[in-house]
Structure formats: C-alpha cells, structure tokens
Design a protein around this motif. Structure first.
Motif, PDB file in Angstrom:
ATOM      1  N   GLY A 289       0.796  -1.217   0.000  1.00 32.73           N
ATOM      2  CA  GLY A 289       0.000   0.000   0.000  1.00 32.73           C
ATOM      3  C   GLY A 289       0.829   1.267   0.000  1.00 32.73           C
ATOM      4  O   GLY A 289       1.372   1.666   1.039  1.00 32.73           O
ATOM      5  N   LYS A 290       0.922   1.925  -1.145  1.00 33.07           N
ATOM      6  CA  LYS A 290       1.628   3.203  -1.211  1.00 33.07           C
ATOM      7  C   LYS A 290       0.936   4.264  -0.356  1.00 33.07           C
ATOM      8  O   LYS A 290       1.568   5.220   0.081  1.00 33.07           O
ATOM      9  CB  LYS A 290       1.712   3.691  -2.663  1.00 33.07           C
ATOM     10  N   GLY A 291      -0.355   4.099  -0.128  1.00 32.99           N
ATOM     11  CA  GLY A 291      -1.097   5.054   0.669  1.00 32.99           C
ATOM     12  C   GLY A 291      -0.997   4.817   2.161  1.00 32.99           C
ATOM     13  O   GLY A 291      -1.552   5.588   2.950  1.00 32.99           O
ATOM     14  N   SER A 292      -0.289   3.782   2.570  1.00 29.80           N
ATOM     15  CA  SER A 292      -0.094   3.520   3.997  1.00 29.80           C
ATOM     16  C   SER A 292       1.039   4.407   4.512  1.00 29.80           C
ATOM     17  O   SER A 292       1.745   5.063   3.753  1.00 29.80           O
ATOM     18  CB  SER A 292       0.245   2.042   4.226  1.00 29.80           C
TER      19      SER A 292
ATOM     20  N   LEU B 264      -5.516  -3.690  -4.591  1.00 32.82           N
ATOM     21  CA  LEU B 264      -5.088  -3.672  -3.201  1.00 32.82           C
ATOM     22  C   LEU B 264      -6.309  -3.803  -2.286  1.00 32.82           C
ATOM     23  O   LEU B 264      -7.324  -3.147  -2.516  1.00 32.82           O
ATOM     24  CB  LEU B 264      -4.351  -2.377  -2.874  1.00 32.82           C
ATOM     25  N   THR B 265      -6.189  -4.636  -1.261  1.00 34.83           N
ATOM     26  CA  THR B 265      -7.300  -4.845  -0.336  1.00 34.83           C
ATOM     27  C   THR B 265      -6.797  -5.090   1.080  1.00 34.83           C
ATOM     28  O   THR B 265      -5.624  -5.433   1.289  1.00 34.83           O
ATOM     29  CB  THR B 265      -8.168  -6.046  -0.748  1.00 34.83           C
ATOM     30  N   ALA B 266      -7.718  -4.945   2.031  1.00 34.72           N
ATOM     31  CA  ALA B 266      -7.425  -5.283   3.425  1.00 34.72           C
ATOM     32  C   ALA B 266      -8.739  -5.611   4.123  1.00 34.72           C
ATOM     33  O   ALA B 266      -9.012  -5.122   5.209  1.00 34.72           O
ATOM     34  CB  ALA B 266      -6.711  -4.140   4.121  1.00 34.72           C
ATOM     35  N   ASP B 267      -9.573  -6.377   3.492  1.00 38.70           N
ATOM     36  CA  ASP B 267     -10.886  -6.891   3.897  1.00 38.70           C
ATOM     37  C   ASP B 267     -11.858  -6.869   2.720  1.00 38.70           C
ATOM     38  O   ASP B 267     -12.716  -7.732   2.619  1.00 38.70           O
ATOM     39  CB  ASP B 267     -11.539  -6.140   5.064  1.00 38.70           C
ATOM     40  N   CYS B 268     -11.771  -5.854   1.847  1.00 34.03           N
ATOM     41  CA  CYS B 268     -12.628  -5.807   0.655  1.00 34.03           C
ATOM     42  C   CYS B 268     -12.308  -6.990  -0.261  1.00 34.03           C
ATOM     43  O   CYS B 268     -11.275  -7.646  -0.121  1.00 34.03           O
ATOM     44  CB  CYS B 268     -12.418  -4.502  -0.108  1.00 34.03           C
ATOM     45  N   GLN B 269     -13.190  -7.225  -1.213  1.00 33.41           N
ATOM     46  CA  GLN B 269     -12.995  -8.335  -2.139  1.00 33.41           C
ATOM     47  C   GLN B 269     -12.033  -7.968  -3.265  1.00 33.41           C
ATOM     48  O   GLN B 269     -12.281  -7.014  -4.001  1.00 33.41           O
ATOM     49  CB  GLN B 269     -14.326  -8.722  -2.794  1.00 33.41           C
ATOM     50  N   PRO B 270     -10.953  -8.747  -3.466  1.00 40.11           N
ATOM     51  CA  PRO B 270     -10.173  -8.641  -4.691  1.00 40.11           C
ATOM     52  C   PRO B 270     -10.736  -9.663  -5.680  1.00 40.11           C
ATOM     53  O   PRO B 270     -10.810 -10.855  -5.378  1.00 40.11           O
ATOM     54  CB  PRO B 270      -8.761  -9.018  -4.237  1.00 40.11           C
ATOM     55  N   VAL B 271     -11.163  -9.216  -6.838  1.00 38.91           N
ATOM     56  CA  VAL B 271     -11.810 -10.121  -7.792  1.00 38.91           C
ATOM     57  C   VAL B 271     -11.029 -10.108  -9.101  1.00 38.91           C
ATOM     58  O   VAL B 271     -10.835  -9.048  -9.710  1.00 38.91           O
ATOM     59  CB  VAL B 271     -13.274  -9.726  -8.053  1.00 38.91           C
ATOM     60  N   LEU B 272     -10.559 -11.274  -9.519  1.00 35.66           N
ATOM     61  CA  LEU B 272      -9.823 -11.427 -10.774  1.00 35.66           C
ATOM     62  C   LEU B 272     -10.719 -12.118 -11.797  1.00 35.66           C
ATOM     63  O   LEU B 272     -11.336 -13.144 -11.494  1.00 35.66           O
ATOM     64  CB  LEU B 272      -8.543 -12.233 -10.556  1.00 35.66           C
TER      65      LEU B 272
ATOM     66  N   ARG C  50      -1.294 -14.483   7.817  1.00 34.39           N
ATOM     67  CA  ARG C  50      -1.240 -14.481   6.350  1.00 34.39           C
ATOM     68  C   ARG C  50      -1.828 -13.221   5.717  1.00 34.39           C
ATOM     69  O   ARG C  50      -1.431 -12.862   4.601  1.00 34.39           O
ATOM     70  CB  ARG C  50      -1.998 -15.697   5.797  1.00 34.39           C
ATOM     71  N   PHE C  51      -2.780 -12.570   6.415  1.00 35.13           N
ATOM     72  CA  PHE C  51      -3.514 -11.487   5.760  1.00 35.13           C
ATOM     73  C   PHE C  51      -3.570 -10.218   6.614  1.00 35.13           C
ATOM     74  O   PHE C  51      -3.686 -10.284   7.837  1.00 35.13           O
ATOM     75  CB  PHE C  51      -4.948 -11.938   5.463  1.00 35.13           C
ATOM     76  N   PHE C  52      -3.495  -9.082   5.935  1.00 38.03           N
ATOM     77  CA  PHE C  52      -3.791  -7.806   6.570  1.00 38.03           C
ATOM     78  C   PHE C  52      -5.305  -7.642   6.656  1.00 38.03           C
ATOM     79  O   PHE C  52      -6.045  -8.178   5.830  1.00 38.03           O
ATOM     80  CB  PHE C  52      -3.203  -6.644   5.762  1.00 38.03           C
ATOM     81  N   SER C  53      -5.759  -6.871   7.639  1.00 40.53           N
ATOM     82  CA  SER C  53      -7.187  -6.629   7.806  1.00 40.53           C
ATOM     83  C   SER C  53      -7.401  -5.257   8.417  1.00 40.53           C
ATOM     84  O   SER C  53      -6.923  -4.992   9.532  1.00 40.53           O
ATOM     85  CB  SER C  53      -7.817  -7.703   8.703  1.00 40.53           C
TER      86      SER C  53
ATOM     87  N   ARG D 112      -1.636  -3.470   3.161  1.00 40.91           N
ATOM     88  CA  ARG D 112      -2.536  -3.787   2.050  1.00 40.91           C
ATOM     89  C   ARG D 112      -2.026  -5.006   1.293  1.00 40.91           C
ATOM     90  O   ARG D 112      -0.852  -5.065   0.904  1.00 40.91           O
ATOM     91  CB  ARG D 112      -2.645  -2.618   1.080  1.00 40.91           C
ATOM     92  N   LEU D 113      -2.930  -5.938   1.077  1.00 40.55           N
ATOM     93  CA  LEU D 113      -2.629  -7.121   0.262  1.00 40.55           C
ATOM     94  C   LEU D 113      -2.746  -6.768  -1.201  1.00 40.55           C
ATOM     95  O   LEU D 113      -3.470  -5.852  -1.581  1.00 40.55           O
ATOM     96  CB  LEU D 113      -3.621  -8.240   0.594  1.00 40.55           C
ATOM     97  N   ILE D 114      -2.063  -7.522  -2.061  1.00 42.10           N
ATOM     98  CA  ILE D 114      -2.161  -7.287  -3.500  1.00 42.10           C
ATOM     99  C   ILE D 114      -2.596  -8.558  -4.212  1.00 42.10           C
ATOM    100  O   ILE D 114      -2.202  -9.677  -3.828  1.00 42.10           O
ATOM    101  CB  ILE D 114      -0.815  -6.773  -4.066  1.00 42.10           C
ATOM    102  N   SER D 115      -3.434  -8.392  -5.214  1.00 43.01           N
ATOM    103  CA  SER D 115      -3.904  -9.485  -6.072  1.00 43.01           C
ATOM    104  C   SER D 115      -3.663  -9.066  -7.510  1.00 43.01           C
ATOM    105  O   SER D 115      -3.961  -7.920  -7.877  1.00 43.01           O
ATOM    106  CB  SER D 115      -5.382  -9.775  -5.826  1.00 43.01           C
ATOM    107  N   VAL D 116      -3.145  -9.967  -8.338  1.00 40.95           N
ATOM    108  CA  VAL D 116      -2.667  -9.595  -9.666  1.00 40.95           C
ATOM    109  C   VAL D 116      -3.038 -10.657 -10.702  1.00 40.95           C
ATOM    110  O   VAL D 116      -3.033 -11.857 -10.401  1.00 40.95           O
ATOM    111  CB  VAL D 116      -1.125  -9.413  -9.666  1.00 40.95           C
TER     112      VAL D 116
END
Length: 251
Positions: free
Chosen positions: A36-39, A103-111, A227-230, A244-248
């Motif tokens: 997360g660049k915004g962190s 980037l997420t930290a509870d929201c859904q990352p959808v690929l 394993r996960f940020f929240s 922030r987690l990342i999904s790609v």
C-alpha cells in the motif's frame, strides 16, 4: 521469507495470484508484503515489496498497473502503463505483458478472465463498490474488448467473512433498499448488530449478471493475521495503520 502466492485452477494457466503478507520487507504493523503506497509504511520499503510482486508475475515494475481506489463502480481500460494511477476500482485489458493489480485489506479482490477472448479484469469490491455495481461494470467493459460474459470466470480472493463482518441496521437498510431479497446475506439475533456475507453478495451479483463461473477462495482476512492484513482487525486492536494485500492477473 519466500512470497506466498495463492492461485485458482479456474484462472489457470494465466499467471495470477492472491499474494499473502508473507515474504515482504516491511516491519511493525506492516510486517511482510505491504503493497500500500497510501499507507504510512516507508515508501522505499513498499517499492521493494512491489518490485518483488512484479518479479513474481514476470513483468517490469512499470507494467504492474494499480489504481487510486475510491469505492466506486468506475472501470479503466489499460492499454499501456499510466503516468499516474487512475481514480477507479477496476481495470481491464487485452494487452499481453500488463499485470492488473488490486489492493485490499478486507474488501474483495476479484480477478476475471475470458481466456478464449484474451481479456482479463481486476476489481476492488468492498460493500459500497459491490452495491454500486463495480463487478457488473467490469464485465461490461470486458465485453467492449470482445469478452463474452458467459465465457468469463471470476475468483474472489481472501476477504472478510460473514462471521467477522459485524454491521449495524443502517447498513442493512442500505443494502436491502437496493433489493429486498438481499436480506438473505445477513444473520443476527435481532440485537443491535448483524453479520454481513460480503463474498456471497459478490457472487450473487456476478451470477445474476450472467457470468460463466465465479467462486470465492473461502479465506478470511480478519481471521488469519499470520497471512492477511485486515483493516477491521487493525481497528479493533487499536493499531495506527494496516498493510494492504495485492492481487494480480496478467495475460
């Protein structure tokens, strides 16, 4: 520590991944792979983490495309790296070599992927974005590139589960005002709080829109701090910030 990258058979053989927090250079509350660049994490450390992600996806750092996420239904077409991240909550492309990141930290990352058409998408879908239609908007934008929604598949990565997502009645009123049948995504005993099933709601929206197949990884960000940020867990623990987690996904 080696990066931990979760994948789905539904998206194979496309290169993709829901990255956990393992394998990053950050420390403190951001320990691990904070992207997360915004962190408030050190910017040079976040850059190291993002470079590791780009390397794992087989692209240069500039080809790892992200957004300024604003909980909207806005979708951006990606034809080349942006000079600056666009204000949007979903990306689509048909260009090989570009990696779409959420980037997420509870929201859904959808690929998303229609492999036959060679079109992919990535969406950030919290409750507000899902309610606003970001998942359906992603499917529509993919269709402008030649995708067919009945041939498109989607995977929801790690997100907050119903057992950890406590909400108030005003939240219930907003979700059910859109469609009364949305009450089925809530459970409660009639007290002040209910629990909302965000991934079930996301799957419902995509299936109603006619997607070919959609699944959730069934991994809860709140419940697995190793394993996960929240965001919600960090708030409950009184922490000053959160990773922030990342999904790609890429063609």
């Amino acid at each position: 520590m080696t990066l931990e990258i979760l994948t789905s058979d539904l998206l194979a053989p496309l290169r993709h991944g829901f990255f956990t927090r393992r394998g990053g250079a950050s420390s403190g509350v951001f320990k691990g792979l904070n992207c997360g660049k915004g962190s408030s994490d050190q910017s040079d450390i976040v850059a190291i983490n993002l470079k590791r992600v780009a390397g794992a996806m087989g692209v240069e750092s500039k080809a790892l495309i992200s957004m300024n996420q604003v909980h909207s239904a806005d979708v951006e077409l990606v034809e080349a790296p942006f000079a600056a991240p666009p204000r949007a909550d979903a990306l689509v492309t048909d260009r090989p070599g570009l990696a779409l990141a959420v980037l997420t930290a509870d929201c859904q990352p959808v690929l998303f992927a229609d492999q036959e058409a060679g079109v992919i998408g990535a969406a950030h879908a919290g409750w507000r974005g899902t309610l606003s239609g970001v998942l359906e908007a992603t499917l529509r934008r993919m269709e402008t590139l030649g995708a067919r929604r009945e041939d498109t598949v989607a995977v929801i990565g790690p997100t907050i589960s119903q057992r950890a997502y406590e909400v108030g009645w005003e939240f219930y009123d907003e979700i059910t005002a859109d469609a009364p049948e949305n009450q089925r995504f809530f459970i409660g005993d009639g007290g002040e709080k209910l629990q909302f099933d965000l991934p079930a709601y996301g799957l419902h929206r995509m299936r109603r829109a006619g997607i070919g197949h959609a699944v959730w990884t069934r991994l809860c960000t709140y419940s697995d701090p190793e394993r996960f940020f929240s965001y919600r867990r960090a708030t409950h623990q009184g922490e000053a910030d959160y990773g922030r987690l990342i999904s790609v996904i890429r063609l």
